[in-house]
Design a protein around this motif. Structure first.
Motif, short mmCIF file in Angstrom:
data_model
loop_
_atom_site.label_atom_id
_atom_site.label_comp_id
_atom_site.label_asym_id
_atom_site.label_seq_id
_atom_site.Cartn_x
_atom_site.Cartn_y
_atom_site.Cartn_z
N GLU A 43 0.81 -1.22 0.00
CA GLU A 43 0.00 0.00 0.00
C GLU A 43 0.85 1.27 0.00
OE1 GLU A 43 -2.75 -0.52 3.28
OE2 GLU A 43 -4.30 -0.95 1.81
N HIS B 53 -4.65 -8.94 1.29
CA HIS B 53 -4.56 -7.50 1.19
C HIS B 53 -5.00 -6.87 2.51
CE1 HIS B 53 -5.11 -3.45 -0.28
NE2 HIS B 53 -4.41 -3.81 -1.34
N ARG B 55 -6.41 -4.11 3.28
CA ARG B 55 -7.77 -3.56 3.28
C ARG B 55 -8.81 -4.66 3.35
NH1 ARG B 55 -7.20 1.07 -1.30
NH2 ARG B 55 -6.15 2.61 -0.01
#
Lengths: 181, 152
Positions: A43, B53, B55
């Motif tokens: 990210e 992931h 998120r």
């Protein structure tokens, strides 16, 4: 992320291979470093991936290097040859490292020998000197970036680099400077 | 190498350039098998993006928390709220049973003693006095309630 990893994986493998002198260990190290980067930092911005990957890779190389040394100590204790790509006893993994590589029309025997010779000398360097040299001279990192990747001070990087260059100059001078003049 | 401890002389610089060139070339001489394994390692690493992931993980955690909170609220409500007027047959009990099964976090003994708890709940709502129970239920209840019935 895919293109970033594709751009660094071969060099990462070479760095790991020089450190461990073992193909399987080097592949494991690269895979481990990739996994850690993707899992922890995917990210983050792409401009951060490079320094992060270097730091992760060097950390994994250090761990792999230690494990490899411990394994080899035990192998020698039990009278077995150190690990390497070569399966037969006494076979030098550095000699066989590029045996399966297809050099292509451009890459010749002299170049392979040069690479082998260089790998041998680099591998014999203490790991920290080896890391400092490769990150500074090959990867082109600054002293500060190298220090961050290695997890040490900038002064240590300069010391390790200076010693590495001295050793390389002594050991490669005859072979390299003659062949490059 | 401006921030290195010393400026290399011409000989040293030539050596360093040769080393760098050789290392660059070594990168180009990797065999097909190694390149294939590097690609596979990259694919595997990138595969974790879809399964792990951050998120997505956060969403899963939040989703799990929401489900757990809903079930807990439902369970507590069923225990606390009085039964509907005129409902003495324990119609709310199947729902309680469902919640207990859905949460699936109780010990097996709980399910073994569930009949006794259901009986205790339906009788306890009629009167605060303890009712005489059959010997089997007493035995189970004694275990479940930590021997309170033996001392009371």
């Amino acid at each position: 992320m895919d293109s970033f990893l594709a751009g660094v994986e071969q060099r990462a493998y070479r760095l790991a291979l020089i450190a461990t002198s073992n193909r399987e260990d080097a592949l494991d190290i690269v895979q481990d470093a990739m996994l850690r980067l993707v899992k922890r930092y995917s990210e983050r911005g792409p401009d951060e991936w490079g320094p992060l990957f270097h730091r992760i890779l060097q950390s994994v190389i250090r761990d792999g290097y230690r494990r490899s040394r411990v394994r080899n100590r035990w192998r020698q204790f039990f009278g077995r040859p150190p690990e390497g790509d070569g399966e037969s006893p006494g076979e030098d993994p550095l000699e066989t490292r590029f045996a399966s590589a297809d050099p292509g029309p451009v890459v010749g025997l002299a170049q392979s020998q040069t690479i082998r010779e260089l790998d041998k000398v680099l591998h014999q360097l203490p790991l920290r000197q080896q890391q400092a040299f490769l990150l500074r001279q090959w990867e082109g990192l600054s002293v500060r970036q190298t220090a961050e990747a290695m997890g040490c001070s900038e002064g240590s990087v300069k010391t390790h680099l200076s010693r590495a260059v001295k050793v390389l100059r002594e050991q490669l001078k005859e072979y390299w400077l003659e062949s490059t003049t | 190498m401006s921030d290195s401890p010393h400026t290399p002389d011409r000989t040293e610089q030539r050596l360093l350039d040769a080393v760098k060139t050789s290392l660059d070339q070594s990168e180009q001489t990797l065999d097909g098998v190694t390149l294939g394994r590097l690609r596979a390692a990259r694919r595997e690493a990138l595969g974790t993006l879809t399964t792990n992931h951050p998120r997505r993980r956060r969403r899963e955690l939040l989703g799990g928390f929401a489900v757990a909170a809903t079930l807990a609220t439902l369970t507590v409500s069923l225990w606390i709220l009085p039964p509907a007027p005129g409902d003495v047959s324990g119609n709310s009990l199947p729902a309680l049973e469902d919640v207990a099964l859905l949460t699936d976090a109780e010990e097996l003994e709980f399910y073994q003693d569930l009949d006794f708890y259901l009986w205790l709940d339906s009788n306890g709502s009629d009167s605060n006095k303890p009712e005489p129970v059959d010997s089997g239920a007493t035995e189970r209840g004694g275990q479940a309630l930590g021997g309170d019935q033996q001392t009371g």
